[in-house]
Design a protein around this motif. Structure first.
Motif, PDB file in Angstrom:
ATOM      1  N   THR A 235      69.300  78.588  -5.800  1.00  0.00           N
ATOM      2  CA  THR A 235      70.834  78.903  -5.540  1.00  0.00           C
ATOM      3  C   THR A 235      71.877  77.916  -4.855  1.00  0.00           C
ATOM      4  OG1 THR A 235      70.687  81.150  -6.460  1.00  0.00           O
ATOM      5  CG2 THR A 235      72.631  80.440  -5.521  1.00  0.00           C
ATOM      6  N   ALA A 236      71.014  77.697  -3.303  1.00  0.00           N
ATOM      7  CA  ALA A 236      71.873  77.161  -2.280  1.00  0.00           C
ATOM      8  C   ALA A 236      71.623  75.466  -2.282  1.00  0.00           C
ATOM      9  CB  ALA A 236      70.523  76.424  -0.738  1.00  0.00           C
ATOM     10  N   LYS A 237      70.349  75.002  -3.617  1.00  0.00           N
ATOM     11  CA  LYS A 237      70.078  73.875  -3.813  1.00  0.00           C
ATOM     12  C   LYS A 237      71.653  73.650  -5.116  1.00  0.00           C
ATOM     13  CE  LYS A 237      68.069  69.845  -5.016  1.00  0.00           C
ATOM     14  NZ  LYS A 237      67.438  68.932  -3.790  1.00  0.00           N
ATOM     15  N   ALA A 238      71.804  74.213  -5.489  1.00  0.00           N
ATOM     16  CA  ALA A 238      72.759  73.954  -6.776  1.00  0.00           C
ATOM     17  C   ALA A 238      74.290  74.481  -6.011  1.00  0.00           C
ATOM     18  CB  ALA A 238      73.225  75.687  -7.699  1.00  0.00           C
ATOM     19  N   PHE A 239      74.103  75.073  -4.432  1.00  0.00           N
ATOM     20  CA  PHE A 239      75.566  75.246  -4.110  1.00  0.00           C
ATOM     21  C   PHE A 239      76.328  73.938  -3.639  1.00  0.00           C
ATOM     22  CE2 PHE A 239      78.381  76.209  -0.709  1.00  0.00           C
ATOM     23  CZ  PHE A 239      79.223  77.584  -1.386  1.00  0.00           C
ATOM     24  N   ILE A 240      74.945  73.529  -3.260  1.00  0.00           N
ATOM     25  CA  ILE A 240      75.024  72.330  -1.980  1.00  0.00           C
ATOM     26  C   ILE A 240      75.125  70.706  -3.056  1.00  0.00           C
ATOM     27  CG2 ILE A 240      72.961  71.742  -1.606  1.00  0.00           C
ATOM     28  CD1 ILE A 240      76.142  71.252   0.617  1.00  0.00           C
ATOM     29  N   THR A 241      74.806  70.641  -4.371  1.00  0.00           N
ATOM     30  CA  THR A 241      74.787  69.998  -5.229  1.00  0.00           C
ATOM     31  C   THR A 241      76.352  69.467  -5.830  1.00  0.00           C
ATOM     32  OG1 THR A 241      72.412  70.154  -5.682  1.00  0.00           O
ATOM     33  CG2 THR A 241      74.413  69.016  -7.161  1.00  0.00           C
ATOM     34  N   ALA A 242      76.799  70.944  -5.828  1.00  0.00           N
ATOM     35  CA  ALA A 242      77.816  71.511  -6.661  1.00  0.00           C
ATOM     36  C   ALA A 242      79.050  70.772  -5.414  1.00  0.00           C
ATOM     37  CB  ALA A 242      78.506  72.187  -6.927  1.00  0.00           C
ATOM     38  N   ALA A 243      78.599  71.456  -4.545  1.00  0.00           N
ATOM     39  CA  ALA A 243      79.659  70.635  -3.478  1.00  0.00           C
ATOM     40  C   ALA A 243      79.958  69.431  -3.033  1.00  0.00           C
ATOM     41  CB  ALA A 243      79.066  71.503  -1.979  1.00  0.00           C
ATOM     42  N   ILE A 244      78.374  68.743  -2.718  1.00  0.00           N
ATOM     43  CA  ILE A 244      78.855  66.890  -2.945  1.00  0.00           C
ATOM     44  C   ILE A 244      79.401  66.508  -4.163  1.00  0.00           C
ATOM     45  CG2 ILE A 244      77.328  65.321  -2.563  1.00  0.00           C
ATOM     46  CD1 ILE A 244      75.197  67.255  -0.837  1.00  0.00           C
ATOM     47  N   SER A 245      78.964  66.957  -5.003  1.00  0.00           N
ATOM     48  CA  SER A 245      79.435  66.213  -6.062  1.00  0.00           C
ATOM     49  C   SER A 245      81.252  66.308  -5.758  1.00  0.00           C
ATOM     50  CB  SER A 245      78.793  66.736  -7.281  1.00  0.00           C
ATOM     51  OG  SER A 245      77.493  67.060  -7.335  1.00  0.00           O
ATOM     52  N   SER A 246      81.780  67.225  -5.347  1.00  0.00           N
ATOM     53  CA  SER A 246      82.856  67.015  -5.368  1.00  0.00           C
ATOM     54  C   SER A 246      83.248  67.228  -4.091  1.00  0.00           C
ATOM     55  CB  SER A 246      83.900  68.484  -6.166  1.00  0.00           C
ATOM     56  OG  SER A 246      82.917  68.729  -7.297  1.00  0.00           O
ATOM     57  N   SER A 247      82.873  66.165  -3.593  1.00  0.00           N
ATOM     58  CA  SER A 247      82.635  65.863  -1.511  1.00  0.00           C
ATOM     59  C   SER A 247      84.408  65.385  -1.175  1.00  0.00           C
ATOM     60  CB  SER A 247      82.097  65.129  -1.228  1.00  0.00           C
ATOM     61  OG  SER A 247      81.830  63.998  -2.055  1.00  0.00           O
ATOM     62  N   LEU A 248      85.344  65.643  -0.482  1.00  0.00           N
ATOM     63  CA  LEU A 248      86.548  66.081  -0.437  1.00  0.00           C
ATOM     64  C   LEU A 248      87.043  64.600   1.158  1.00  0.00           C
ATOM     65  CD1 LEU A 248      86.910  69.596   0.527  1.00  0.00           C
ATOM     66  CD2 LEU A 248      88.206  68.188  -1.532  1.00  0.00           C
ATOM     67  N   VAL A 249      87.656  63.692   0.376  1.00  0.00           N
ATOM     68  CA  VAL A 249      88.798  62.600   0.939  1.00  0.00           C
ATOM     69  C   VAL A 249      88.946  63.084   1.874  1.00  0.00           C
ATOM     70  CG1 VAL A 249      88.940  60.419   0.655  1.00  0.00           C
ATOM     71  CG2 VAL A 249      87.736  61.282  -0.878  1.00  0.00           C
TER      72      VAL A 249
END
Length: 270
Positions: A235-249
């Motif tokens: 779950t943590a892997k899925a959470f951080i992958t989503a967070a990186i994929s939508s990273s904020l500028v």
């Protein structure tokens, strides 16, 4: 209404992307009640760490006493502990209160290169904190530093490091492979017998501030809710992958990840 509780013991990031701030956001997104013990204040933004101001041992102990004596916690995540004295104090209090589900993120160096753990603290980390950890989550440079060897560049070297780190006492070891330069993003989970590879596509972005903090906090949140270790890490892997994929500028340097992305993606699927 009852809710699982998770405590972060870490440094404050004034820029909001890592440390205490990232942990609390992650706890909230994964439906746990977040609490905090601040070990140090940092003057920090997307361009780097501009100052580190450790809290006194008295202040850290008072925070731990206040939370653990009243509210208790279902899981703990440790991040930036900075010094040997702070590590020793934190380990002692966690044992005193018989805290379970301890996730140790051995934060050593910020993305911009600033040292977040003093050299002499590594011994305290290995001798006092790792033996009581449920799981540790080093990246490749951190794993190499703890083991006193050259940085790993292959999956096979990562696997050997996982086995060697497990000998230091933690029940489980997760080595993050984000520093590998080629191929998919692969993390390893070792339970003392088997090694599991968790693979996702590599996201090409420089905006990865706070990824390690967020990943470890997500594991802690899932353990707090009673999830098994492998499921928690997945779950943590899925959470951080989503967070990186939508990273904020945000800012002029290395921007933060998007802590709301995992929840948003799940809502879209419903």
């Amino acid at each position: 209404m009852s809710i699982a509780k998770a405590l972060t013991i870490a440094g404050s990031d004034s820029g909001g992307g890592a440390g205490i701030q990232a942990d609390i956001k992650t706890f909230q997104e994964l439906n746990t009640f977040g609490m905090s013990v601040i070990t140090a204040l940092t003057a920090q933004n997307t361009l780097g760490v501009h100052g580190v101001f450790p809290q006194t041992l008295e202040a850290i102990e008072a925070q731990m006493e206040a939370v653990l004596s009243d509210m208790g916690t279902d899981a703990v995540k440790t991040g930036m502990l900075f010094s040997a004295d702070i590590i020793s104090l934190v380990a002692r209090k966690l044992k005193e209160y018989e805290v379970k589900n301890i996730v140790v993120d051995p934060v050593m160096i910020a993305k911009g290169g600033a040292a977040l753990l003093q050299e002499e603290a590594i011994r305290a980390l290995t001798e006092e904190l790792l033996p009581i950890a449920t799981v540790i989550t080093p990246n490749l440079p951190e794993a190499a530093k703890i083991l006193g060897r050259e940085e790993m560049k292959t999956i096979e070297e990562m696997k050997q490091a996982a086995v060697d780190l497990h000998k230091l006492g933690p029940a489980y070891v997760v080595i993050k492979g984000g520093h590998l330069t080629e191929g998919p993003a692969i993390d390893l989970l070792y339970d003392g017998e088997s090694i599991y590879e968790l693979e996702t596509r590599r996201v090409e972005t420089k905006h990865t501030h706070g990824t390690g903090c967020t990943f470890a906090a997500a594991i802690a949140a899932e353990l707090a809710k009673g999830s098994p270790i492998k499921e928690s890490v997945e779950t943590a892997k899925a959470f951080i992958t989503a967070a990186i994929s939508s990273s904020l500028v945000i800012g002029k340097g290395i921007g933060p990840t998007n802590h709301a992305a995992y929840r948003a993606a799940r809502l879209q699927k419903q």
